[in-house]
Design a protein around this motif. Sequence first.
Motif, PDB file in Angstrom:
ATOM      1  N   LEU A  90       5.879  14.634  -6.853  1.00 46.29           N
ATOM      2  CA  LEU A  90       4.577  14.489  -6.189  1.00 46.29           C
ATOM      3  C   LEU A  90       4.416  13.143  -5.489  1.00 46.29           C
ATOM      4  O   LEU A  90       3.316  12.792  -5.066  1.00 46.29           O
ATOM      5  N   LEU A  91       5.511  12.398  -5.351  1.00 47.84           N
ATOM      6  CA  LEU A  91       5.393  11.070  -4.762  1.00 47.84           C
ATOM      7  C   LEU A  91       5.567  11.104  -3.242  1.00 47.84           C
ATOM      8  O   LEU A  91       6.356  10.356  -2.675  1.00 47.84           O
ATOM      9  N   SER A  92       4.798  11.990  -2.606  1.00 52.49           N
ATOM     10  CA  SER A  92       4.779  11.998  -1.142  1.00 52.49           C
ATOM     11  C   SER A  92       3.372  12.345  -0.678  1.00 52.49           C
ATOM     12  O   SER A  92       2.579  12.910  -1.441  1.00 52.49           O
ATOM     13  N   LEU A  93       3.086  11.973   0.563  1.00 53.80           N
ATOM     14  CA  LEU A  93       1.742  12.165   1.120  1.00 53.80           C
ATOM     15  C   LEU A  93       1.312  13.629   1.025  1.00 53.80           C
ATOM     16  O   LEU A  93       0.223  13.941   0.535  1.00 53.80           O
ATOM     17  N   ASN A  94       2.159  14.536   1.486  1.00 53.79           N
ATOM     18  CA  ASN A  94       1.761  15.954   1.521  1.00 53.79           C
ATOM     19  C   ASN A  94       1.677  16.560   0.133  1.00 53.79           C
ATOM     20  O   ASN A  94       0.774  17.345  -0.147  1.00 53.79           O
ATOM     21  N   ALA A  95       2.618  16.169  -0.738  1.00 48.81           N
ATOM     22  CA  ALA A  95       2.604  16.715  -2.101  1.00 48.81           C
ATOM     23  C   ALA A  95       1.330  16.280  -2.833  1.00 48.81           C
ATOM     24  O   ALA A  95       0.678  17.104  -3.497  1.00 48.81           O
ATOM     25  N   LYS A 147      -8.660  11.818  -8.255  1.00 48.19           N
ATOM     26  CA  LYS A 147      -9.505  12.398  -7.190  1.00 48.19           C
ATOM     27  C   LYS A 147      -9.468  11.534  -5.942  1.00 48.19           C
ATOM     28  O   LYS A 147      -9.321  12.032  -4.825  1.00 48.19           O
ATOM     29  N   ARG A 148      -9.632  10.223  -6.140  1.00 42.80           N
ATOM     30  CA  ARG A 148      -9.669   9.318  -4.978  1.00 42.80           C
ATOM     31  C   ARG A 148      -8.327   9.263  -4.262  1.00 42.80           C
ATOM     32  O   ARG A 148      -8.272   9.217  -3.039  1.00 42.80           O
ATOM     33  N   LEU A 149      -7.262   9.285  -5.052  1.00 41.23           N
ATOM     34  CA  LEU A 149      -5.925   9.260  -4.452  1.00 41.23           C
ATOM     35  C   LEU A 149      -5.696  10.522  -3.623  1.00 41.23           C
ATOM     36  O   LEU A 149      -5.188  10.455  -2.497  1.00 41.23           O
ATOM     37  N   GLN A 150      -6.076  11.668  -4.168  1.00 38.22           N
ATOM     38  CA  GLN A 150      -5.880  12.914  -3.418  1.00 38.22           C
ATOM     39  C   GLN A 150      -6.738  12.945  -2.152  1.00 38.22           C
ATOM     40  O   GLN A 150      -6.257  13.329  -1.087  1.00 38.22           O
ATOM     41  N   GLN A 151      -7.993  12.507  -2.261  1.00 38.88           N
ATOM     42  CA  GLN A 151      -8.867  12.506  -1.086  1.00 38.88           C
ATOM     43  C   GLN A 151      -8.321  11.560  -0.020  1.00 38.88           C
ATOM     44  O   GLN A 151      -8.325  11.880   1.169  1.00 38.88           O
ATOM     45  N   LEU A 152      -7.826  10.394  -0.456  1.00 36.24           N
ATOM     46  CA  LEU A 152      -7.236   9.443   0.486  1.00 36.24           C
ATOM     47  C   LEU A 152      -6.059  10.090   1.222  1.00 36.24           C
ATOM     48  O   LEU A 152      -5.941   9.972   2.448  1.00 36.24           O
ATOM     49  N   CYS A 153      -5.192  10.789   0.493  1.00 38.23           N
ATOM     50  CA  CYS A 153      -4.031  11.430   1.122  1.00 38.23           C
ATOM     51  C   CYS A 153      -4.477  12.485   2.134  1.00 38.23           C
ATOM     52  O   CYS A 153      -3.914  12.594   3.231  1.00 38.23           O
ATOM     53  N   ARG A 154      -5.484  13.264   1.769  1.00 40.34           N
ATOM     54  CA  ARG A 154      -5.997  14.286   2.701  1.00 40.34           C
ATOM     55  C   ARG A 154      -6.576  13.629   3.951  1.00 40.34           C
ATOM     56  O   ARG A 154      -6.383  14.111   5.066  1.00 40.34           O
ATOM     57  N   ILE A 170      -5.724  10.711   5.200  1.00 40.62           N
ATOM     58  CA  ILE A 170      -4.612  10.165   5.995  1.00 40.62           C
ATOM     59  C   ILE A 170      -4.023  11.277   6.859  1.00 40.62           C
ATOM     60  O   ILE A 170      -3.785  11.105   8.065  1.00 40.62           O
ATOM     61  N   ILE A 171      -3.799  12.434   6.258  1.00 36.69           N
ATOM     62  CA  ILE A 171      -3.228  13.558   7.001  1.00 36.69           C
ATOM     63  C   ILE A 171      -4.175  13.987   8.121  1.00 36.69           C
ATOM     64  O   ILE A 171      -3.758  14.207   9.262  1.00 36.69           O
ATOM     65  N   ASN A 172      -5.473  14.070   7.801  1.00 31.78           N
ATOM     66  CA  ASN A 172      -6.460  14.479   8.803  1.00 31.78           C
ATOM     67  C   ASN A 172      -6.545  13.531   9.982  1.00 31.78           C
ATOM     68  O   ASN A 172      -6.630  13.953  11.131  1.00 31.78           O
ATOM     69  N   ASP A 173      -6.549  12.209   9.685  1.00 29.14           N
ATOM     70  CA  ASP A 173      -6.826  11.222  10.735  1.00 29.14           C
ATOM     71  C   ASP A 173      -5.572  10.675  11.403  1.00 29.14           C
ATOM     72  O   ASP A 173      -5.635  10.166  12.519  1.00 29.14           O
ATOM     73  N   PHE A 174      -4.418  10.740  10.720  1.00 31.50           N
ATOM     74  CA  PHE A 174      -3.196  10.153  11.293  1.00 31.50           C
ATOM     75  C   PHE A 174      -2.050  11.143  11.398  1.00 31.50           C
ATOM     76  O   PHE A 174      -1.078  10.894  12.095  1.00 31.50           O
ATOM     77  N   GLY A 175      -2.100  12.232  10.655  1.00 29.03           N
ATOM     78  CA  GLY A 175      -1.037  13.234  10.716  1.00 29.03           C
ATOM     79  C   GLY A 175       0.050  12.994   9.695  1.00 29.03           C
ATOM     80  O   GLY A 175       0.302  13.825   8.839  1.00 29.03           O
ATOM     81  N   ASP A 176       0.707  11.834   9.804  1.00 27.51           N
ATOM     82  CA  ASP A 176       1.770  11.546   8.835  1.00 27.51           C
ATOM     83  C   ASP A 176       1.749  10.060   8.443  1.00 27.51           C
ATOM     84  O   ASP A 176       1.006   9.262   9.023  1.00 27.51           O
ATOM     85  N   PHE A 177       2.581   9.703   7.463  1.00 26.73           N
ATOM     86  CA  PHE A 177       2.566   8.336   6.932  1.00 26.73           C
ATOM     87  C   PHE A 177       3.029   7.316   7.965  1.00 26.73           C
ATOM     88  O   PHE A 177       2.502   6.209   8.042  1.00 26.73           O
ATOM     89  N   GLU A 178       4.024   7.685   8.782  1.00 28.26           N
ATOM     90  CA  GLU A 178       4.547   6.741   9.777  1.00 28.26           C
ATOM     91  C   GLU A 178       3.460   6.368  10.797  1.00 28.26           C
ATOM     92  O   GLU A 178       3.330   5.191  11.179  1.00 28.26           O
ATOM     93  N   THR A 179       2.682   7.344  11.217  1.00 28.23           N
ATOM     94  CA  THR A 179       1.587   7.059  12.153  1.00 28.23           C
ATOM     95  C   THR A 179       0.508   6.218  11.470  1.00 28.23           C
ATOM     96  O   THR A 179      -0.030   5.273  12.059  1.00 28.23           O
ATOM     97  N   PHE A 180       0.208   6.571  10.224  1.00 22.97           N
ATOM     98  CA  PHE A 180      -0.730   5.778   9.424  1.00 22.97           C
ATOM     99  C   PHE A 180      -0.284   4.313   9.361  1.00 22.97           C
ATOM    100  O   PHE A 180      -1.085   3.400   9.592  1.00 22.97           O
ATOM    101  N   GLN A 181       1.007   4.078   9.071  1.00 20.07           N
ATOM    102  CA  GLN A 181       1.528   2.699   8.984  1.00 20.07           C
ATOM    103  C   GLN A 181       1.247   1.923  10.274  1.00 20.07           C
ATOM    104  O   GLN A 181       0.887   0.751  10.240  1.00 20.07           O
ATOM    105  N   LYS A 182       1.442   2.588  11.409  1.00 19.84           N
ATOM    106  CA  LYS A 182       1.290   1.902  12.694  1.00 19.84           C
ATOM    107  C   LYS A 182      -0.174   1.700  13.046  1.00 19.84           C
ATOM    108  O   LYS A 182      -0.538   0.669  13.605  1.00 19.84           O
TER     109      LYS A 182
END
Length: 223
Positions: free
Chosen positions: A63-68, A92-99, A101-113
Amino acid sequence: MCIANSYELLHALKRLELLKEERHPLWWPNALTFEVVPGAILTQQTKWQKVEKSLENLKEADLLSLNALANADIKQLQTLVKPSGFYNTKAKRLQQLCRNIINDFGDFETFQKEVTREWLLGQKGIGEETADSILCYACGKEVMVVDSYTQRLLNALGYAFESYGEIQEWLVSGIVENLPHVYELYQEELPLSTIYSRFHGKIVAYAKVHIRGRSVYIEELCR
Ligand code: EA1
């Protein structure tokens, strides 16, 4: 006051060779990977050692990935992060944050930038220290993290700052205003992001060894 500015603090800490060779060069384990995000959330109000156990649990459960994490069963997530405390809230907060990130940036690499401090501070359960930890250690930005070790160390050195921002400004200005000396200290022109990453790591490493209750022993720094 034996330390007049943050360059002198860096110098004093650097002499003590606190960061072990086996650590990531940016100090935070697996810096610049997604793992820093759950690490930064889970380390709130608890010791890093307990966070490591939770991260191991997440890794074992794959489960150590954004989508998982975004799609995980919340009950399972709560069980896995139990070692680091406040597990219902943190899961709960960790899961909401991941969702988000996916909603607003798509993936982790875009989030990083593209992520900003303001976006992070708008997330439930993210304050200044967590936001700055993610910017510095997950995204490689030029951001100096302030944590409770930093506050206690500076108090012990005789400083009385009023806010997080004031401490951060003191830490940053002493480095930026002495950059040639900093480069000399390292014998190379390291990026500012690397300097801040390692500086914070040294502060934590020093404080962890020299802390007694709310106070930090500073003899080693001031001799
Ligand atoms: N705190 C003590 C930490 C550590 N190693 N040792 C820590 N906080 C965040 N960390 C990451 C890594």
